[in-house]
Design an enzyme around this catalytic site. Structure first.
Site, PDB file in Angstrom:
ATOM      1  N   LEU A   1       0.823  -1.221   0.000  1.00 13.74           N
ATOM      2  CA  LEU A   1       0.000   0.000   0.000  1.00 13.74           C
ATOM      3  C   LEU A   1       0.850   1.263   0.000  1.00 13.74           C
ATOM      4  O   LEU A   1       1.898   1.336   0.636  1.00 13.74           O
ATOM      5  CB  LEU A   1      -0.904   0.015   1.244  1.00 13.74           C
ATOM      6  CG  LEU A   1      -1.878  -1.161   1.375  1.00 13.74           C
ATOM      7  CD1 LEU A   1      -2.728  -0.983   2.646  1.00 13.74           C
ATOM      8  CD2 LEU A   1      -2.773  -1.312   0.150  1.00 13.74           C
TER       9      LEU A   1
ATOM     10  N   GLY B   1      -1.548   6.344  -2.769  1.00 11.31           N
ATOM     11  CA  GLY B   1      -2.629   6.206  -3.760  1.00 11.31           C
ATOM     12  C   GLY B   1      -3.743   5.317  -3.212  1.00 11.31           C
ATOM     13  O   GLY B   1      -4.938   5.652  -3.295  1.00 11.31           O
ATOM     14  N   HIS B   2      -3.357   4.165  -2.627  1.00  9.94           N
ATOM     15  CA  HIS B   2      -4.372   3.282  -2.032  1.00  9.94           C
ATOM     16  C   HIS B   2      -5.102   3.997  -0.889  1.00  9.94           C
ATOM     17  O   HIS B   2      -6.313   3.865  -0.718  1.00  9.94           O
ATOM     18  CB  HIS B   2      -3.717   2.020  -1.458  1.00  9.94           C
ATOM     19  CG  HIS B   2      -3.066   1.132  -2.476  1.00  9.94           C
ATOM     20  ND1 HIS B   2      -1.706   0.979  -2.567  1.00  9.94           N
ATOM     21  CD2 HIS B   2      -3.594   0.356  -3.447  1.00  9.94           C
ATOM     22  CE1 HIS B   2      -1.422   0.136  -3.546  1.00  9.94           C
ATOM     23  NE2 HIS B   2      -2.541  -0.258  -4.102  1.00  9.94           N
TER      24      HIS B   2
ATOM     25  N   GLN C   1      -3.746 -12.709 -13.003  1.00  9.08           N
ATOM     26  CA  GLN C   1      -3.576 -11.530 -13.848  1.00  9.08           C
ATOM     27  C   GLN C   1      -2.120 -11.250 -14.214  1.00  9.08           C
ATOM     28  O   GLN C   1      -1.824 -10.239 -14.834  1.00  9.08           O
ATOM     29  CB  GLN C   1      -4.229 -10.298 -13.218  1.00  9.08           C
ATOM     30  CG  GLN C   1      -3.568  -9.765 -11.963  1.00  9.08           C
ATOM     31  CD  GLN C   1      -4.430  -8.714 -11.280  1.00  9.08           C
ATOM     32  OE1 GLN C   1      -5.459  -9.016 -10.672  1.00  9.08           O
ATOM     33  NE2 GLN C   1      -4.022  -7.461 -11.358  1.00  9.08           N
TER      34      GLN C   1
ATOM     35  N   LYS D   1      -5.145   5.426 -11.980  1.00  5.34           N
ATOM     36  CA  LYS D   1      -3.814   5.100 -12.507  1.00  5.34           C
ATOM     37  C   LYS D   1      -3.926   3.916 -13.457  1.00  5.34           C
ATOM     38  O   LYS D   1      -3.327   3.896 -14.519  1.00  5.34           O
ATOM     39  CB  LYS D   1      -2.852   4.793 -11.353  1.00  5.34           C
ATOM     40  CG  LYS D   1      -1.460   5.260 -11.603  1.00  5.34           C
ATOM     41  CD  LYS D   1      -0.544   4.235 -12.198  1.00  5.34           C
ATOM     42  CE  LYS D   1      -0.253   3.111 -11.247  1.00  5.34           C
ATOM     43  NZ  LYS D   1       0.182   1.922 -11.960  1.00  5.34           N
TER      44      LYS D   1
ATOM     45  N   GLN E   1      -8.109  -0.594 -16.658  1.00  5.19           N
ATOM     46  CA  GLN E   1      -8.751  -1.507 -15.704  1.00  5.19           C
ATOM     47  C   GLN E   1     -10.083  -0.923 -15.217  1.00  5.19           C
ATOM     48  O   GLN E   1     -11.100  -1.632 -15.131  1.00  5.19           O
ATOM     49  CB  GLN E   1      -7.823  -1.744 -14.520  1.00  5.19           C
ATOM     50  CG  GLN E   1      -8.466  -2.452 -13.347  1.00  5.19           C
ATOM     51  CD  GLN E   1      -7.475  -2.809 -12.264  1.00  5.19           C
ATOM     52  OE1 GLN E   1      -6.778  -3.793 -12.381  1.00  5.19           O
ATOM     53  NE2 GLN E   1      -7.410  -2.027 -11.193  1.00  5.19           N
TER      54      GLN E   1
ATOM     55  N   VAL F   1      -2.661   9.659  -7.611  1.00  2.22           N
ATOM     56  CA  VAL F   1      -1.816  10.388  -6.651  1.00  2.22           C
ATOM     57  C   VAL F   1      -0.383  10.342  -7.184  1.00  2.22           C
ATOM     58  O   VAL F   1       0.102   9.272  -7.580  1.00  2.22           O
ATOM     59  CB  VAL F   1      -1.902   9.755  -5.243  1.00  2.22           C
ATOM     60  CG1 VAL F   1      -0.982  10.497  -4.269  1.00  2.22           C
ATOM     61  CG2 VAL F   1      -3.342   9.776  -4.738  1.00  2.22           C
TER      62      VAL F   1
ATOM     63  N   SER G   1       2.884   3.967  -7.502  1.00  2.00           N
ATOM     64  CA  SER G   1       2.597   2.585  -7.888  1.00  2.00           C
ATOM     65  C   SER G   1       3.407   1.686  -6.969  1.00  2.00           C
ATOM     66  O   SER G   1       4.554   2.023  -6.611  1.00  2.00           O
ATOM     67  CB  SER G   1       3.030   2.352  -9.342  1.00  2.00           C
ATOM     68  OG  SER G   1       3.155   0.969  -9.599  1.00  2.00           O
TER      69      SER G   1
ATOM     70  N   ARG H   1       4.849  -0.800  -7.837  1.00  2.00           N
ATOM     71  CA  ARG H   1       6.017  -1.234  -8.610  1.00  2.00           C
ATOM     72  C   ARG H   1       7.178  -0.252  -8.510  1.00  2.00           C
ATOM     73  O   ARG H   1       8.318  -0.621  -8.797  1.00  2.00           O
ATOM     74  CB  ARG H   1       5.636  -1.419 -10.078  1.00  2.00           C
ATOM     75  CG  ARG H   1       4.690  -2.589 -10.309  1.00  2.00           C
ATOM     76  CD  ARG H   1       4.270  -2.675 -11.760  1.00  2.00           C
ATOM     77  NE  ARG H   1       3.276  -3.710 -11.979  1.00  2.00           N
ATOM     78  CZ  ARG H   1       3.565  -4.957 -12.342  1.00  2.00           C
ATOM     79  NH1 ARG H   1       4.806  -5.314 -12.536  1.00  2.00           N
ATOM     80  NH2 ARG H   1       2.593  -5.837 -12.517  1.00  2.00           N
TER      81      ARG H   1
HETATM   82  O1  PAF Z   1      -5.544  -2.782  -9.257  1.00  2.00           O
HETATM   83  C1  PAF Z   1      -5.252  -3.776  -8.561  1.00  2.00           C
HETATM   84  O2  PAF Z   1      -4.594  -3.679  -7.520  1.00  2.00           O
HETATM   85  C2  PAF Z   1      -5.711  -5.142  -9.019  1.00  2.00           C
HETATM   86  O3  PAF Z   1      -5.692  -5.252 -10.412  1.00  2.00           O
HETATM   87  C3  PAF Z   1      -7.083  -5.541  -8.450  1.00  2.00           C
HETATM   88  C4  PAF Z   1      -8.182  -4.619  -8.951  1.00  2.00           C
HETATM   89  C5  PAF Z   1      -7.045  -5.512  -6.928  1.00  2.00           C
HETATM   90  C6  PAF Z   1      -7.435  -6.961  -8.901  1.00  2.00           C
HETATM   91  O4  PAF Z   1      -6.482  -7.879  -8.503  1.00  2.00           O
END
Ligand code: PAF
Length: 289
Positions: free
Chosen positions: A33, A36-37, A61, A150, A154, A177, A186, A188
């Site tokens: 986290l 942004g989260h 994914q 971001k 999605q 953010v 991010s 990442r």
């Molecule tokens: O954006 C993300 O963190 C992921 O793609 C999500 C929406 C939690 C699905 O795994």
């Protein structure tokens, strides 16, 4: 803050909140986290009575095992951050809990939106996202769900999923953010070395340059060229795409007066980064080719 690992307990908890009259705000995450989260949590707190966060690194994914293995994980730190931000309950299941039979026999295949942009470079990615999001929505029941812009594609794919499958979820998109120098936050980013972190600023600079083109009446193609040529100016940045699209269809914008979404993706060192920016129409409209 409650921490739950079992699907049945999570469903029961959120059902009991709803029975007591609470509106549930769901914040789906893969952990690691950052601010942004926490801005999604903040938005959920403003609009809902109970904030329910999910933390699950969804193997479906990720196209390649190395990317999945390298995804940052720190549950202890995430729980501290979530509690501090006012999350009421966290669902952090194991992979076996989410997919007890192994890879699921039924998956959700989103439509053509998912084959563009990220979908072209990461085949199967949005199928994995749509499948896990459908499961998370099914477990949560009626709620509002908060997603960051971001991951703009999605967000568009999830909105369409909810519409197409009549899911009882109100999807709320929240602004990106950014760090002080413009880099979109991010999970990442943690994997960027100092030189890569500095090079990564190019993504936002490219988007800003594209916005100037659109807002001064230039064509989407011109904006794409401008962004692509900027992204090519640093050898640490390997551009994937630079696109100027309609924000709903993600296709080339047809209307000279309409809004445009600019999106870029690039590998910076070992990390794939994406970013995007809204560009309003130019006062007199923009040229279209
Ligand atoms: O954006 C993300 O963190 C992921 O793609 C999500 C929406 C939690 C699905 O795994």
């Amino acid at each position: 803050m409650e921490l739950i690992g079992r699907r049945s307990e999570w469903r029961a908890l959120l059902t009991s909140h709803r029975r007591a009259g609470a509106h549930v705000g769901l914040v789906p995450t893969m952990g690691a986290l950052h601010a942004g989260h926490l801005s999604l949590v903040e938005a959920a707190r403003r609009g809902c009575d109970v904030v329910a966060m999910t933390i699950f690194v969804n193997p479906l994914q990720f196209g390649d095992a190395a990317d999945l293995g390298a995804y940052p994980r720190d549950l202890e730190a995430d729980l501290t951050a979530a509690a501090g931000a006012g999350v009421d309950a966290v669902f952090a299941p194991s992979v076996e809990e989410m997919y007890p039979t192994g890879p699921p026999g039924t998956v959700v295949v989103p439509g053509p939106l998912a084959g563009l942009l990220e979908g072209r470079s990461r085949p199967g990615h949005f199928e994995g996202v749509a499948t896990v999001v459908t499961k998370l929505f099914s477990l949560a029941g009626p709620c509002s769900a908060f997603f960051g812009e971001k991951d703009f594609q999605q967000l568009v794919v999830v909105r369409r999923l909810v519409t197409d499958l009549d899911l009882p979820v109100a999807v709320v998109g929240c602004p990106i953010v950014r760090d002080g120098d413009g880099l979109a936050l991010s999970s990442r980013n943690r994997r960027l070395g100092p030189a890569e972190r500095s090079a990564a600023r190019l993504l936002y600079r490219a988007l800003e340059a594209g916005r100037v083109v659109i807002e001064s009446g230039g064509t989407p193609e011109r904006a794409e060229q401008e962004m692509a040529s900027l992204l090519a100016t640093d050898e640490l940045v390997r551009p994937d795409y630079a696109a100027a699209v309609d924000p709903d269809s993600l296709l080339p914008p047809g209307d000279a007066a309409g809004p445009v979404r600019l999106l870029v993706a690039a590998e910076v060192g070992p990390v794939r980064l994406i970013d995007n920016l809204a560009a309003g129409p130019a006062p007199g409209g923009r040229a279209i080719t």
